[in-house]
Write a protein that holds these residues in place. Sequence first.
Motif, mmCIF file in Angstrom:
data_model
loop_
_atom_site.group_PDB
_atom_site.id
_atom_site.type_symbol
_atom_site.label_atom_id
_atom_site.label_comp_id
_atom_site.label_asym_id
_atom_site.label_seq_id
_atom_site.Cartn_x
_atom_site.Cartn_y
_atom_site.Cartn_z
ATOM 1 N N PHE A 171 0.813 -1.209 0.000
ATOM 2 C CA PHE A 171 0.000 0.000 0.000
ATOM 3 C C PHE A 171 0.851 1.266 0.000
ATOM 4 O O PHE A 171 0.370 2.331 -0.365
ATOM 5 C CB PHE A 171 -0.972 -0.025 1.184
ATOM 6 N N THR A 197 0.106 4.029 -2.845
ATOM 7 C CA THR A 197 0.032 5.479 -2.619
ATOM 8 C C THR A 197 0.923 6.227 -3.599
ATOM 9 O O THR A 197 0.528 7.262 -4.158
ATOM 10 C CB THR A 197 0.447 5.800 -1.173
ATOM 11 N N THR A 198 2.128 5.697 -3.824
ATOM 12 C CA THR A 198 3.039 6.332 -4.784
ATOM 13 C C THR A 198 2.484 6.296 -6.195
ATOM 14 O O THR A 198 2.580 7.280 -6.943
ATOM 15 C CB THR A 198 4.411 5.636 -4.741
ATOM 16 N N HIS A 216 -0.334 8.763 -6.534
ATOM 17 C CA HIS A 216 0.228 10.117 -6.545
ATOM 18 C C HIS A 216 0.825 10.448 -7.913
ATOM 19 O O HIS A 216 0.631 11.557 -8.437
ATOM 20 C CB HIS A 216 1.299 10.233 -5.466
#
Length: 215
Positions: free
Chosen positions: A156, A160-161, A164
């Motif tokens: 996770f 998230t990266t 983004h």
Amino acid sequence: DALNTFSSNSYTEIFSILKVMRLFRLGRVVRSLHRFLESSFALLMLMLCFHLVVCHWFACAWYVIGRDDLKNGITYGWLSVLANKSGDQFQIFSTENGTEVTGGPTSGNMYVTALYFTMTCMTSIGFGNVAADTYYEKVFALIMMTISSLLYAAIFGHVTTIIHNMTLATAKYHETLNGVRDFMKLNEVPSILMEKVTDYIVSKWTNTKGVEQDK
């Protein structure tokens, strides 16, 4: 060797050479896989599938532990609790080959329950309606939570990266557009010129998608 093969008409060795030729396709497969992983969405789906596969492995191990506890006469494990709730009791009897376990809940019910337990533990939710009660269940739960905590953080964190990076270009576009508008308002640029500059930025971004062609 190849010339000797053809001169001796050995079909077996010819087929062996043809199998070796397949190895040259590995480079093509690696390049295709590399292009596939360059897509953020594809990488996101791949990591999600890997997480589900690990959950499946843990669920299978959880079922094996529950089955072994039943064979050892332990009747307060998670399979026994599931059998009491569903009303489908296990029949345990001894044979010459050892202890046999028959009956009980359906395979689908047991698998879904095991997968439910492993996913709640791996996602650190843990509702508690399926719990580890026996010694081996507790040992396995401790090992699983240790591994899943590292796996959960790694997967996770990458998710998230990825998300983004997927929204980074859009955020840069809005930041550039708002910065130009604030600059023109601060310097009291005429409204007609402001509209032309804004249209130019929007049009250029639509064509280039934020890629700087000069570099």
